[in-house]
Design an enzyme around this catalytic site. Structure first.
Site, PDB file in Angstrom:
ATOM      1  N   ASP A  78       0.836  -1.211   0.000  1.00  0.00           N
ATOM      2  CA  ASP A  78       0.000   0.000   0.000  1.00  0.00           C
ATOM      3  C   ASP A  78       0.867   1.256   0.000  1.00  0.00           C
ATOM      4  O   ASP A  78       0.607   2.214  -0.741  1.00  0.00           O
ATOM      5  CB  ASP A  78      -0.896   0.013   1.237  1.00  0.00           C
ATOM      6  CG  ASP A  78      -2.212  -0.706   1.028  1.00  0.00           C
ATOM      7  OD1 ASP A  78      -2.725  -0.681  -0.106  1.00  0.00           O
ATOM      8  OD2 ASP A  78      -2.730  -1.291   1.988  1.00  0.00           O
ATOM      9  N   MET A  79       1.888   1.269   0.836  1.00  0.00           N
ATOM     10  CA  MET A  79       2.676   2.487   0.986  1.00  0.00           C
ATOM     11  C   MET A  79       3.615   2.700  -0.201  1.00  0.00           C
ATOM     12  O   MET A  79       3.828   3.832  -0.639  1.00  0.00           O
ATOM     13  CB  MET A  79       3.423   2.455   2.315  1.00  0.00           C
ATOM     14  CG  MET A  79       2.444   2.315   3.485  1.00  0.00           C
ATOM     15  SD  MET A  79       3.152   2.495   5.119  1.00  0.00           S
ATOM     16  CE  MET A  79       3.141   4.280   5.297  1.00  0.00           C
TER      17      MET A  79
END
Length: 384
Positions: A188-189
């Protein structure tokens, strides 16, 4: 108003840097994203001066309830971690009024960030094909799981699923544990970081063309992109990577090693560093051992090397040895938990924790700029 923990000033800026507008001052971002990848990207833009309008549905971003712990009664710390420096507005995009209000915001915006399931905005007549005509200078960034077409096009995406399907999970863990999720939402990051990269490239290109464009990042693509060196090793050998725990597949010694009072991570990248390691732990004979002469030799005999190193380090303390090795130019460090990492003197020195007067604490921007530093102006969840 914000205050910093030793490395940040009363204005919430980088220590020693003048307060003032950030490098993205004058850029307006409409943030329709939720959960993590998109909000992380827009927080980065906000930290560096962009005006971010976070648009939430009437029920709010679902991560407001992802607690305990809770930052405020209606806001979990999970939400707070990626939603500072944003002005929160509520719009119901399922209604004509909400969509009209969004168009009014987009007319003054430079960037739109959204992570709707493919087809959702098109259903509301807000897809890129429509918006690019109405707002030709708008940079439209879409964050999805797998993209909108192809065998998995339109499928919902989550960090752990992307880790599983990209090979990341297969190389994390040990033969005993089996495939293991990385202990933080890395995909996600990383996807959020790539979204920022794409947005900045599109804004730069717009300076020449006068036109916006669509920027697309997917969890699946981004997870594949960080499979290094495992994908190159596959291309070179034809064999999928095995799980090696903390051992590096290509380098030795590069792992966690036991000392007299705890584990120490040592990352030796060349023969010179290996010699310095052996000198420090009083095991000079290892440098002359043919099994350990080169990195290729050390990798081929990694278990014998581990046994020899740990025998020599049994009389050393992990923290003190790590500090001594670092001073010798050998990368090494003790394994800290999150509280120890947050309290580390170097964390404080680097200004990596920021506080706001209402009790908010967060990890500061890792990008340090000399003239236009990051600043922390708006607490998470603030309506402006």
């Amino acid at each position: 108003m914000t205050r910093g923990l030793s490395g940040t000033s009363a204005a919430g800026t980088q220590a020693g840097a003048p307060a003032g507008p950030g490098s993205l001052a004058g850029i307006t971002v409409v943030d329709l994203s939720r959960v993590l990848g998109g909000p992380y990207a827009t927080q980065i833009l906000g930290d560096h001066g962009a005006r971010v309008l976070k648009i939430e549905p009437p029920q709010g971003d679902e991560t407001r309830g992802w607690g305990p712990p809770f930052y405020r009664d209606d806001i979990a710390w999970y939400y707070a971690g990626v939603n500072r420096n944003k002005e929160v507005r509520t719009l119901d995009l399922r209604s004509d009024e909400g969509r009209d209000a969004l168009r009014g915001l987009l007319a003054e915006a430079d960037v739109l960030v959204e992570n709707f399931k493919p087809g959702t905005l098109e259903k509301w007549n807000l897809g890129y094909d429509v918006l690019s005509v109405e707002f030709p200078r708008l940079v439209h960034c879409s964050v999805t799981g797998f993209g909108e077409d192809g065998p998995l096009g339109g499928m919902p995406g989550y960090d752990a699923v992307a880790q599983a399907m990209s090979g990341l999970m297969s190389v994390n863990g040990t033969p005993e544990t089996g495939p293991t999720r990385i202990g933080m939402p890395a995909v996600d990051m990383i996807t959020g970081l790539n979204a920022v990269n794409g947005i900045m490239m599109a804004l730069w290109e717009r300076n020449a063309s006068g036109r916006g464009q669509r920027v697309e990042t997917t969890l699946f693509d981004c997870a594949l992109s960080v499979m290094h060196p495992h994908m190159p090793n596959l291309f070179g050998t034809g064999k999928p990577a095995a799980r090696t725990g903390n051992d590096h597949p290509n380098i030795a010694p590069y792992s966690t090693y036991a000392t007299g009072d705890g584990d120490l991570f040592i990352a030796v990248g060349n023969d010179r560093q290996f010699a310095r390691l052996c000198e420090r732990i009083e095991a000079r004979e290892l440098v002359e051992d043919a099994r350990f002469a080169t990195n290729a030799d050390r990798t081929a005999h990694r278990e014998a090397l581990r046994a020899a190193l740990e025998a020599a380090m049994a009389s050393f303390e992990a923290v003190a040895l790590g500090e001594a090795l670092m001073a010798d130019g050998v990368p090494a460090g003790p394994i800290l938990d999150s509280a120890q990492a947050a309290a580390h003197p170097h964390t404080r020195h680097r200004g990596m924790i920021v506080e706001m007067e209402d009790g908010y604490r967060g990890v500061a921007s890792p990008v340090k700029m000399s003239r236009t530093p990051a600043a922390y102006r708006i607490a998470p969840g603030s309506d402006r």
